[in-house]
Design an enzyme around this catalytic site. Structure first.
Site, PDB file in Angstrom:
ATOM      1  N   CYS A  14       1.500   2.121  -4.245  1.00  0.00           N
ATOM      2  CA  CYS A  14       1.417   2.459  -5.579  1.00  0.00           C
ATOM      3  C   CYS A  14       1.432   0.899  -6.270  1.00  0.00           C
ATOM      4  CB  CYS A  14       2.549   3.168  -6.402  1.00  0.00           C
ATOM      5  SG  CYS A  14       4.284   2.197  -6.246  1.00  0.00           S
ATOM      6  N   CYS A  88      -2.841   4.101  -7.552  1.00  0.00           N
ATOM      7  CA  CYS A  88      -3.134   2.439  -7.375  1.00  0.00           C
ATOM      8  C   CYS A  88      -4.903   2.589  -7.543  1.00  0.00           C
ATOM      9  CB  CYS A  88      -2.802   1.843  -6.037  1.00  0.00           C
ATOM     10  SG  CYS A  88      -3.313   2.536  -4.684  1.00  0.00           S
ATOM     11  N   CYS A  92      -6.827   0.310  -2.798  1.00  0.00           N
ATOM     12  CA  CYS A  92      -6.382   0.290  -1.689  1.00  0.00           C
ATOM     13  C   CYS A  92      -7.575   0.224  -0.662  1.00  0.00           C
ATOM     14  CB  CYS A  92      -5.696   1.547  -1.367  1.00  0.00           C
ATOM     15  SG  CYS A  92      -5.241   1.955   0.119  1.00  0.00           S
TER      16      CYS A  92
END
Length: 152
Positions: A14, A88, A92
């Site tokens: 996150c 997020c 990523c």
């Protein structure tokens, strides 16, 4: 001599690695035991753990106060089997051959204990589903939330 498949590595990501991903990692460590390797990280880690998330987990008998937010690195993603993101966005990195899931969860930052309990219980239910999908049986006696909490 029997050989067993290597245990899966699950990474929770996150933004701040201070609430949702820490709660998820704690539940997976607690419920998955030594059958799974658990990691968590954040794209922009906070300075400290969310104290309300820690309080909500303490109600479940799980102490996360020793956890520190960690920065997400490409290597951490590359060496994980399952990557679960929680708000997020595109932070990523994507590597072929990994299992990715995006869990839409409210951010516990700035919320009161009642709201964080709901998020915690949602995460726990998702962890139980994840364990089943990984063919891992629950290793914990934490079978029910404390009185006064609900599951939807």
């Amino acid at each position: 001599m029997t050989t067993t498949a290597p245990k899966p590595t699950v990474l929770f990501v996150c933004v701040h690695n201070a609430g949702r991903s820490q709660v998820a990692a704690a539940f997976l460590r607690e419920l998955g035991g030594d059958q799974v390797e658990v990691r968590s990280a954040g794209s922009e880690p906070a300075n400290q753990l969310n104290p309300t998330a820690a309080e909500a987990m303490a109600e479940m008998g799980i102490d996360i106060t020793d956890q520190q937010p960690k920065v997400l690195t490409p290597d951490t993603v590359k060496t994980s089997d399952v990557v679960i993101t929680m708000g997020c966005g595109d932070a990523c990195p994507i590597f072929p051959g990994k299992r990715y899931e995006d869990w839409t969860l409210d951010d516990p930052a700035g919320q009161g204990l009642e709201a964080v309990r709901i998020i915690r219980d949602d995460i726990r239910a998702r962890i139980e589903t994840l364990l089943t999908s990984l063919s891992i049986s629950s290793a914990s006696g934490h079978d029910a939330p404390p009185e006064g909490t609900t599951h939807d």
